[in-house]
Design an enzyme around this catalytic site. Structure first.
Site, short mmCIF file in Angstrom:
data_model
loop_
_atom_site.label_atom_id
_atom_site.label_comp_id
_atom_site.label_asym_id
_atom_site.label_seq_id
_atom_site.Cartn_x
_atom_site.Cartn_y
_atom_site.Cartn_z
N CYS A 116 0.84 -1.20 0.00
CA CYS A 116 0.00 0.00 0.00
C CYS A 116 0.88 1.25 0.00
CB CYS A 116 -0.93 0.01 1.21
SG CYS A 116 -2.04 1.43 1.16
N LYS A 170 1.44 -9.70 -0.62
CA LYS A 170 1.24 -8.87 -1.81
C LYS A 170 2.20 -7.69 -1.71
CE LYS A 170 -2.43 -6.69 -4.54
NZ LYS A 170 -2.31 -5.25 -4.29
C1 LIG Z 1 -9.10 2.19 -5.06
C2 LIG Z 1 -8.02 1.16 -4.85
C3 LIG Z 1 -7.95 0.49 -3.65
C4 LIG Z 1 -6.97 -0.48 -3.43
N1 LIG Z 1 -6.96 -1.18 -2.26
C5 LIG Z 1 -6.03 -2.14 -2.06
C6 LIG Z 1 -6.04 -2.92 -0.87
O1 LIG Z 1 -6.90 -2.80 0.00
N2 LIG Z 1 -5.03 -3.85 -0.73
C7 LIG Z 1 -4.08 -4.05 -1.70
O2 LIG Z 1 -3.20 -4.90 -1.54
N3 LIG Z 1 -4.08 -3.35 -2.84
C8 LIG Z 1 -5.03 -2.41 -3.04
N4 LIG Z 1 -5.06 -1.74 -4.24
C9 LIG Z 1 -4.09 -2.09 -5.29
C10 LIG Z 1 -4.68 -3.17 -6.21
O3 LIG Z 1 -4.99 -4.35 -5.50
C11 LIG Z 1 -3.70 -3.53 -7.36
O4 LIG Z 1 -2.51 -4.01 -6.80
C12 LIG Z 1 -3.38 -2.35 -8.26
O5 LIG Z 1 -4.52 -1.57 -8.54
C13 LIG Z 1 -2.78 -2.82 -9.60
O6 LIG Z 1 -3.65 -3.71 -10.26
P1 LIG Z 1 -4.59 -3.24 -11.50
O7 LIG Z 1 -3.70 -2.63 -12.53
O8 LIG Z 1 -5.25 -4.52 -11.95
O9 LIG Z 1 -5.54 -2.22 -10.95
C14 LIG Z 1 -6.03 -0.77 -4.46
C15 LIG Z 1 -6.12 -0.09 -5.68
C16 LIG Z 1 -7.10 0.85 -5.88
C17 LIG Z 1 -7.18 1.53 -7.23
#
Ligand SMILES: Cc1cc2nc3c(=O)[nH]c(=O)nc-3n(C[C@H](O)[C@H](O)[C@H](O)COP(=O)(O)O)c2cc1C
Length: 364
Positions: free
Chosen positions: A104, A145
Site C-alpha cells: 500500500c 502482496k
Molecule cells: C481504489 C483502490 C484500492 C486499493 N486497495 C487495495 C487494498 O486494500 N489492498 C491491496 O493490496 N491493494 C489495493 N489496491 C491495489 C490493487 O490491488 C492492485 O494491486 C493495483 O490496482 C494494480 O492492479 P490493477 O492494474 O489490476 O488495478 C487498491 C487499488 C485501488 C485503485
C-alpha cells in the site's frame, strides 16, 4: 496452464480478484461469483491492530464467515503480534487464504503506520510478519502482496519475496511498480519475471491487466503462475471469465449487453441499499456506477449525473434515462446504417463496445 496451488488450496482458475479498499465488499464479491471465472476473491485490506485492539468492528469482514469459499482476507500491519492474533481469529472464520499487504503506497499507511510499502525497505521485517501470520493461521495458506520496492532506487522485491518464502508464504503477488510510482508508469513485467525466477513458490503477476490478451501477455512475459486483477474488474466484473476462457483456449461468453449491464447496475444498487439503507447505499453505489458505463457513449454525462444521485429514486431515474438514451442511439444508428428498422431490437441489445464502435463510425 497448470493449476495455481496456494499451499494446500488448488484454485479453479489462476485468475484472482485483488483486494481493493472501498470496492471489494460483500456485495461486489457476490457479483464476481455470479459472473464466474475468478479463482480466488479477496476482501478489502483490514487493519490487524485496529481489529485486535477493538478500535473498530471491521465492516470489511461483514459476510466473511458465511460467504462461499474460496475467499481470502487481506491484513495489514507492521506489528507481528497483531498479525499473528488476527490470523488466528481468521482461522476461526475458516477463511481460505490470508494475504498480507506490503504494497500500500498511501501516506497514511506508509508514514504514520510504518506499514504497507514502507516494509519493503526491510525484507527481514516482512519475514517476521509473514512468520507471525503463518503461526497464527495454522493450516490456512498465507500469501504476501508486494510492489517492486518503495522507489526505483530501492527495488527490493526479490529480497522481500525470498524472505516471505523463507518464512512460510505460500505465494507472492507482485504489483509491477514501486510505491513511489503509484500508477504513473507502466508495470515492469521484467521485474516481476525476476521475482518469479528467484523463488520456488508461485508468483502472481499484478498490474494493468485489463483484458484477456493483456493477461496472456503478462503471464508469458513474467512466467508467473497466476494473474491478479483490480481496476479493470471494477469496470467489467465479467473480465475473469474472459481471461479464464482465454487461458483454456476456449471462446469466452459474450460480454453483457448494455441492457444487461444496466440491469446489473440496478441490481448492485438495490443490494447496497438493502444492506446499508438509503441514501447511504446510494452514496456507496455512486463510485461503482461511475465505472460500470465506461466506454459507452454518453458515459461522461452519466458519471457527472450519477455521482450526485441523492437517493435511490434519483439513482434509478438517472440510470434508466441513460439506458433509454443509449438504446435510442443504437437503434437510430442501426436504422441509419442498415436502413432497416428490423434489426433495431437486436441493436438495442448491443454490447458497450459495439455501441461505441458504431458511435465512432458515425462520427468519422
Ligand atoms: C481504489 C483502490 C484500492 C486499493 N486497495 C487495495 C487494498 O486494500 N489492498 C491491496 O493490496 N491493494 C489495493 N489496491 C491495489 C490493487 O490491488 C492492485 O494491486 C493495483 O490496482 C494494480 O492492479 P490493477 O492494474 O489490476 O488495478 C487498491 C487499488 C485501488 C485503485
Amino acid at each position: 496452464m497448470p493449476p495455481l496451488v496456494l499451499g494446500t488450496l488448488e484454485l479453479a482458475t489462476p485468475v484472482l480478484s485483488a483486494p481493493v479498499a472501498g470496492f471489494t465488499d460483500l456485495v461486489y464479491r457476490g457479483i464476481l461469483r455470479e459472473f464466474g471465472g475468478c479463482g480466488l476473491i479477496f476482501t478489502e485490506m483490514v487493519s490487524a491492530g485496529g481489529w485486535i485492539l477493538g478500535k473498530f468492528a471491521p465492516d470489511r469482514l461483514a459476510g466473511v464467515r458465511e460467504e462461499p469459499r474460496p475467499l481470502g482476507v487481506q491484513l495489514w500491519d507492521r506489528e507481528p503480534d497483531y498479525v499473528r492474533e488476527a490470523a488466528a481469529r481468521l482461522r476461526d472464520y475458516q477463511i481460505s487464504v490470508i494475504d498480507l499487504n506490503f504494497g500500500c503506497p498511501k501516506r497514511r499507511i506508509m508514514g504514520k503506520q510504518g506499514a504497507g510499502a514502507t516494509l519493503l525497505r526491510d525484507p527481514w521485517a516482512v519475514g517476521r510478519i509473514v512468520s507471525a501470520a503463518v503461526a497464527g493461521a495454522g493450516p490456512i495458506p498465507v500469501t504476501a502482496k508486494i510492489r517492486l520496492g518503495p522507489s526505483l532506487e530501492e527495488t527490493t522485491a526479490v529480497e522481500v519475496a525470498r524472505s516471505a518464502e523463507a518464512n512460510g508464504a505460500a505465494a507472492v503477488t507482485v504489483h509491477g511498480r514501486t510505491a513511489e510510482q503509484a500508477y504513473g508508469e507502466p508495470v515492469d513485467l521484467a521485474m516481476i519475471a525476476r521475482v518469479a525466477a528467484a523463488v520456488s513458490i508461485p508468483v502472481i503477476a499484478n498490474g494493468d491487466v485489463d483484458d484477456a490478451s493483456s493477461a496472456v501477455r503478462t503471464l508469458a512475459a513474467t512466467g508467473a503462475a497466476g494473474i491478479m486483477v483490480a481496476r479493470a474488474a471494477l469496470v467489467r466484473p465479467w473480465i475473469f471469465r474472459e481471461i479464464a476462457a482465454a487461458l483454456c483456449g476456449e471462446a469466452p461468453l459474450p460480454p453483457p449487453t448494455v441492457r444487461e449491464q444496466t440491469a446489473q447496475l440496478l441490481r448492485h444498487h438495490a443490494a447496497l441499499v438493502d444492506r446499508h439503507g438509503d441514501p447511504w447505499g446510494t452514496v456507496q453505489m455512486r463510485k461503482f456506477a461511475c465505472r460500470y458505463m465506461t466506454g459507452v457513449p454518453g458515459s461522461a454525462e452519466f458519471r457527472s449525473a450519477i455521482s450526485r444521485a441523492k437517493d435511490a429514486d434519483d439513482f434509478r431515474r438517472i440510470v434508466e434515462g441513460f439506458a433509454a438514451g443509449v438504446a435510442a442511439d443504437a437503434c437510430a444508428a442501426t436504422a441509419g446504417v442498415a436502413g432497416d428498422g428490423g434489426f433495431a431490437d437486436e441493436e438495442c441489445s448491443a454490447t458497450p463496445a459495439a455501441v461505441s464502435a458504431r458511435a465512432a463510425d458515425r462520427a468519422s
